[in-house]
Every structure is written in C-alpha cells, then in structure tokens.
Design an enzyme around this catalytic site. Sequence first.
Site, PDB file in Angstrom:
ATOM      1  N   LYS A  22      15.436  11.836  -2.215  1.00  0.00           N
ATOM      2  CA  LYS A  22      16.353  10.862  -1.587  1.00  0.00           C
ATOM      3  C   LYS A  22      16.484   9.616  -2.464  1.00  0.00           C
ATOM      4  CE  LYS A  22      14.615   8.019   1.692  1.00  0.00           C
ATOM      5  NZ  LYS A  22      14.758   6.575   1.455  1.00  0.00           N
ATOM      6  N   ASN A  23      15.343   9.112  -2.915  1.00  0.00           N
ATOM      7  CA  ASN A  23      15.378   7.825  -3.619  1.00  0.00           C
ATOM      8  C   ASN A  23      15.888   7.931  -5.052  1.00  0.00           C
ATOM      9  OD1 ASN A  23      14.539   6.691  -1.290  1.00  0.00           O
ATOM     10  ND2 ASN A  23      12.408   6.359  -1.914  1.00  0.00           N
ATOM     11  N   ARG A  91      19.750   0.020   3.853  1.00  0.00           N
ATOM     12  CA  ARG A  91      19.447  -1.034   2.911  1.00  0.00           C
ATOM     13  C   ARG A  91      19.792  -0.642   1.474  1.00  0.00           C
ATOM     14  NH1 ARG A  91      16.152  -2.708  -0.354  1.00  0.00           N
ATOM     15  NH2 ARG A  91      15.941  -4.954  -0.657  1.00  0.00           N
ATOM     16  N   CYS A 115      14.592  -5.521   7.868  1.00  0.00           N
ATOM     17  CA  CYS A 115      14.079  -4.167   7.715  1.00  0.00           C
ATOM     18  C   CYS A 115      12.718  -4.122   8.370  1.00  0.00           C
ATOM     19  CB  CYS A 115      13.969  -3.858   6.223  1.00  0.00           C
ATOM     20  SG  CYS A 115      13.192  -2.293   5.885  1.00  0.00           S
ATOM     21  N   ARG A 120      12.770  -7.844   3.022  1.00  0.00           N
ATOM     22  CA  ARG A 120      13.051  -7.144   1.759  1.00  0.00           C
ATOM     23  C   ARG A 120      14.131  -7.888   0.984  1.00  0.00           C
ATOM     24  NH1 ARG A 120      13.266  -0.762   2.783  1.00  0.00           N
ATOM     25  NH2 ARG A 120      13.218  -0.733   0.502  1.00  0.00           N
ATOM     26  N   PRO A 121      13.701  -8.933   0.254  1.00  0.00           N
ATOM     27  CA  PRO A 121      14.681  -9.739  -0.472  1.00  0.00           C
ATOM     28  C   PRO A 121      15.314  -8.963  -1.621  1.00  0.00           C
ATOM     29  CG  PRO A 121      12.446 -10.368  -1.096  1.00  0.00           C
ATOM     30  CD  PRO A 121      12.307  -9.321  -0.016  1.00  0.00           C
ATOM     31  N   ASP A 123      16.404 -10.964  -4.323  1.00  0.00           N
ATOM     32  CA  ASP A 123      16.535 -12.064  -5.285  1.00  0.00           C
ATOM     33  C   ASP A 123      16.437 -11.582  -6.743  1.00  0.00           C
ATOM     34  OD1 ASP A 123      13.821 -11.535  -4.309  1.00  0.00           O
ATOM     35  OD2 ASP A 123      13.181 -13.049  -5.740  1.00  0.00           O
ATOM     36  N   LEU A 124      15.609 -10.556  -6.987  1.00  0.00           N
ATOM     37  CA  LEU A 124      15.430 -10.111  -8.381  1.00  0.00           C
ATOM     38  C   LEU A 124      16.689  -9.395  -8.877  1.00  0.00           C
ATOM     39  CD1 LEU A 124      11.758  -8.809  -7.959  1.00  0.00           C
ATOM     40  CD2 LEU A 124      12.457 -10.868  -9.206  1.00  0.00           C
ATOM     41  N   ASP A 306       5.066   4.705   0.009  1.00  0.00           N
ATOM     42  CA  ASP A 306       5.775   5.652   0.873  1.00  0.00           C
ATOM     43  C   ASP A 306       4.869   6.769   1.389  1.00  0.00           C
ATOM     44  OD1 ASP A 306       8.054   4.178   0.533  1.00  0.00           O
ATOM     45  OD2 ASP A 306       8.943   5.489  -0.973  1.00  0.00           O
ATOM     46  N   ARG A 398      16.561  10.338   8.369  1.00  0.00           N
ATOM     47  CA  ARG A 398      17.058   9.561   7.230  1.00  0.00           C
ATOM     48  C   ARG A 398      16.462  10.084   5.924  1.00  0.00           C
ATOM     49  NH1 ARG A 398      15.196   4.040   7.396  1.00  0.00           N
ATOM     50  NH2 ARG A 398      15.835   4.398   5.254  1.00  0.00           N
TER      51      ARG A 398
HETATM   52  N1  EPU Z   1      11.137  -7.401  -3.934  1.00  0.00           N
HETATM   53  C1  EPU Z   1      11.399  -8.740  -4.117  1.00  0.00           C
HETATM   54  N2  EPU Z   1      12.639  -9.099  -4.582  1.00  0.00           N
HETATM   55  C2  EPU Z   1      13.593  -8.177  -4.883  1.00  0.00           C
HETATM   56  C3  EPU Z   1      13.318  -6.819  -4.695  1.00  0.00           C
HETATM   57  C4  EPU Z   1      12.074  -6.456  -4.224  1.00  0.00           C
HETATM   58  O1  EPU Z   1      10.552  -9.583  -3.853  1.00  0.00           O
HETATM   59  O2  EPU Z   1      14.679  -8.573  -5.308  1.00  0.00           O
HETATM   60  C5  EPU Z   1       9.814  -6.977  -3.441  1.00  0.00           C
HETATM   61  C6  EPU Z   1       9.892  -6.178  -2.150  1.00  0.00           C
HETATM   62  O3  EPU Z   1       9.988  -7.025  -1.014  1.00  0.00           O
HETATM   63  C7  EPU Z   1       8.608  -5.376  -2.206  1.00  0.00           C
HETATM   64  C8  EPU Z   1       8.475  -5.070  -3.702  1.00  0.00           C
HETATM   65  O4  EPU Z   1       9.263  -6.074  -4.374  1.00  0.00           O
HETATM   66  O5  EPU Z   1       7.536  -6.185  -1.809  1.00  0.00           O
HETATM   67  C9  EPU Z   1       8.935  -3.694  -4.123  1.00  0.00           C
HETATM   68  O6  EPU Z   1      10.237  -3.440  -3.595  1.00  0.00           O
HETATM   69  P1  EPU Z   1      11.297  -2.525  -4.342  1.00  0.00           P
HETATM   70  O7  EPU Z   1      12.466  -3.366  -4.729  1.00  0.00           O
HETATM   71  O8  EPU Z   1      10.634  -1.756  -5.432  1.00  0.00           O
HETATM   72  O9  EPU Z   1      11.751  -1.554  -3.189  1.00  0.00           O
HETATM   73  P2  EPU Z   1      13.173  -0.858  -3.114  1.00  0.00           P
HETATM   74  O10 EPU Z   1      13.645  -0.574  -4.485  1.00  0.00           O
HETATM   75  O11 EPU Z   1      14.062  -1.629  -2.229  1.00  0.00           O
HETATM   76  C10 EPU Z   1      12.392   1.631  -3.120  1.00  0.00           C
HETATM   77  C11 EPU Z   1      12.430   2.786  -2.174  1.00  0.00           C
HETATM   78  C12 EPU Z   1      11.452   2.557  -1.037  1.00  0.00           C
HETATM   79  C13 EPU Z   1      10.054   2.374  -1.636  1.00  0.00           C
HETATM   80  C14 EPU Z   1      10.071   1.226  -2.648  1.00  0.00           C
HETATM   81  C15 EPU Z   1       8.738   1.022  -3.352  1.00  0.00           C
HETATM   82  C16 EPU Z   1      14.716   3.556  -2.316  1.00  0.00           C
HETATM   83  C17 EPU Z   1      16.013   3.781  -1.643  1.00  0.00           C
HETATM   84  N3  EPU Z   1      13.778   2.934  -1.618  1.00  0.00           N
HETATM   85  O12 EPU Z   1      12.808   0.489  -2.375  1.00  0.00           O
HETATM   86  O13 EPU Z   1      11.476   3.750  -0.248  1.00  0.00           O
HETATM   87  O14 EPU Z   1       9.131   2.101  -0.617  1.00  0.00           O
HETATM   88  O15 EPU Z   1      11.076   1.468  -3.644  1.00  0.00           O
HETATM   89  O16 EPU Z   1       8.359   2.185  -3.997  1.00  0.00           O
HETATM   90  O17 EPU Z   1      14.520   3.957  -3.451  1.00  0.00           O
HETATM   91  C18 EPU Z   1      11.288   5.048   1.674  1.00  0.00           C
HETATM   92  O18 EPU Z   1      11.758   5.990   1.025  1.00  0.00           O
HETATM   93  O19 EPU Z   1      10.751   5.197   2.805  1.00  0.00           O
HETATM   94  C19 EPU Z   1      11.333   3.698   1.103  1.00  0.00           C
HETATM   95  C20 EPU Z   1      11.185   2.589   1.826  1.00  0.00           C
END
Ligand code: EPU
Length: 419
Positions: A22-23, A91, A115, A120-121, A123-124, A306, A398
Amino acid sequence: MDKILVHGGVRLEGAVRIGGSKNSALPILAATLLTKGKCVIDRVPDLSDIHYMLTILGRLGCEVERASGVVQIRAEKILTEAPYEIVRKMRASVCVLGPLLGREKAAKVSLPGGCVIGDRPIDLHLKGFEALGATVMVKGGDILLEAKKLQGARINLRGRHGPTVLGTGNIMMASVLAEGTTDIEGAAEEPEVIDLANFLIAMGAKISGAGTQHIQIEGVPELHGANHTVIPDRIEAGTFLVAGAIAGNRVTVTRTEPKHLGAVITALKNAGFELSHTSDSVTISPNGSRRPLHIETLPYPGFPTDMQAQFCAMLATMDGTSVVTETVFPQRFMHVSELKRMGASIDLNNHRATIHGVERLSGAPVMASDLRASAALVLAALPADGITEINRVYHIDRGYEAIDEKLNALGAHIERVKS
Ligand code: EPU
C-alpha cells in the site's frame, strides 16, 4: 458500518500470499501525474486507500483503468486542485503535491486533517518545496504551492522524529523535473522510497542513492510513461507472521521479500520463535520457548512503527514483562485500551507500553481505531476465549486486502457482518 466477529481458540496452519505494498503503491500512483505518457502499474492492492488515490487522480483529470491488480493511468491534461471532500479521507493524499508542483509548478490541495495516530505535520514537505523555489501558503484549509521555476537545492528532511517517508517521496517527485541537482539529506531509507525511485527512473528520471540517507536527483526536462510492479507489502507479511506467532502451528507468507522483514524476523526470533526463509517466503513455527521482548520502533531498517500494535497483541499473552517504546509516532497506542478490554495487562507511560503477559485474553466488543491497531485486535482475538466483535472495520480495509478471508483460509473462524 461492517463489523467482524472473530471466534477465538483456533490454530492457524498453511500459506498466505502477500499483496502489493500500500505504502509503495500510493506515491507511485501519484507519480504518474508527472508524465503525459501511459503508465501501467502492476500488483496494486485492492484497498480503500488505493481507491481514494485513484479517485483523486480521476478528479485531477487522469484517465484511470483498473483490472485485477493492474492500473493503467494516462495523465494527459491535468488540473492542479484536489478538493477537500476527497482529500480528507486519506492523509496520504498529500503525495500529489510533489508531482503537481513538479509538472505544473502549481498545486492546491486541502491540508490533511487530524489523524488518530497523533499529530502528523507536513512542515518538512513544505520546507522542501520552498527550498526548490516554490512559495507555500496555507489559506482556507488548503495548501497552495506556486513556482515560476523549480531549481535544484540541498534539503535536509530529518525532523524531530527522524526522516519522513512521504516527505522524501514528495521532494523526489517535485525535483525530478527541476533545473539542476537536488541533494536530499536525512532521506528516509524505507523500501517504499526505493520502489518509488525505481519507478521514477523507469520514467526517465535521474536519481541515485535511494535507500540511503542521501539521495541525489538531477533534473530532466520531461518524463515518459513506464511500467512498474509494486513491491510486496512488508507490513501485511509481518502481520501474518505475528498471526502465526500468536495462533499458528506453522504459517508461511509467500510472494514476499524477506530482506524487507529483517527487524520483524529478528524480533520474532528473539521472542523464541523459529523462522526460516526462501528467496520469496518466510515461515514461522512455534518451536522453542517464549521470551519477553524490549522493542523500540525506529525508521527503516529499524523495527517498524507499523508493526508495533501487532507485537503488543502478541506480547499480551507471552510470559514475562515486555517493553515497547514508540519513537516514530509517540501517541500511537490506541490499541492498548482495547487490548485491556480483552484482559491484557499493559501500563502506558507516555510513549512506552509495559506489557505484563497474561495466560489468555477473552473476547469482547472492541473498536477499531486506526489501521494497524485494528489488525492488532484481530490478531489478539484469534487465540482468545469466546467471540471478539470488532467494530469500524473500514479501518482494516484501508490497508489489508481481505484479511478475514486470508485468515480463514489458514483456519481462522472470522465472520464479516455487513451493516
Ligand atoms: N513528521 C514531521 N514533519 C513532517 C513529516 C513527518 O514532523 O513534515 C514526523 C511525523 O509526525 C512522524 C515522523 O516524522 O513523527 C515520521 O513520519 P513520516 O512522514 O515518515 O510518515 P508518513 O510518510 O506520513 C508513512 C506511512 C505510515 C508509516 C510512516 C512511518 C504511507 C502512506 N504512510 O507515513 O504508514 O507509519 O511512514 O514509517 O506511506 C500505515 O501504513 O499504517 C501508516 C501509518
């Protein structure tokens, strides 16, 4: 809303085939926006999150055809606005921002809402788009991106909780058509990032270093259509291995990539299970005696966040005291209160769960809250006494293709009650 009834006390045995990730599939589908050419993506899992992404692509003007796991997309003429009513459902919709900005130099996408697994910001992601030369505005709940041109830049994407997976994907997708070279430091190393990079490379992008903390992208004037097969879902595979650990005689996950499951396999071995693998399958057997675990979630190649909830379900009935520390999403513990309703003994202190193993859990009505928490409840229910009624199963749909049917094929007794 559908619910699931798990009749506990069964033993699982046999093999289960793992679907596409999925991811990986979500950002790869979004990346098709970068070209007018036809893209053919194979092994796309049949999940509601994928359906939302295809709906968004359709609304952005893409022609989308889907037949048994193969999705064909042609994004000849596209719009740059993704409206709230579809974006809010998922998201991961944010991953259309990068390709829209990359191709059209403009995007208007609703800011994702709250969420359940915590704040889940993004900002990056936004910092990365700005570094490439875009102006970023948040207005009326929308993120607005605009650029005259995009210029390669050096960007550090490491945040307080480590690197960002979708953020790394978004900046790769925004920079493949930028002028000059982009250096992403602090990049996420997840296999899903490598899969996206491989698809972009097949489309004509110049990317090196995916899978390390430093990714380099040399901009090209345009991309072309490409074919790609999505990697196997390592979290689905890990979830079925934990099902085997909790209630299995011997369970094999097939059509998987054992290399992507390193931390999960190590943790299961540390807990006393026997695991073996071939080039594309992993088998878990209950031989050996159990040991409690100390695990900490970390970015890849560390133990995946996860898989944290599923391991909590397993450790709830294993002798001794285990400690599970969540460092990626510190608030991701919604499953704990539901597991306690089934008789688990867990103390939660900030981002750490201390789990005192009990002999058995008992079935109870419980509430699915997020995708992985819901999977954990299904797993916990397999060996529990009596029937567990899991409500709001749309969360499971999902991210797991027919989890009830796949578990039933291994010997589980799960009924889905349609509302
Ligand atoms: N974060 C920030 N700022 C940002 C982005 C992220 O502070 O701009 C923080 C997040 O709040 C978190 C950390 O950085 O504390 C890691 O977040 P990440 O951005 O890596 O998460 P994501 O890319 O939004 C994906 C997966 C998630 C998985 C995470 C971590 C997808 C669609 N989602 O989310 O999958 O938990 O990476 O491996 O790829 C799931 O499948 O159940 C799921 C939640």
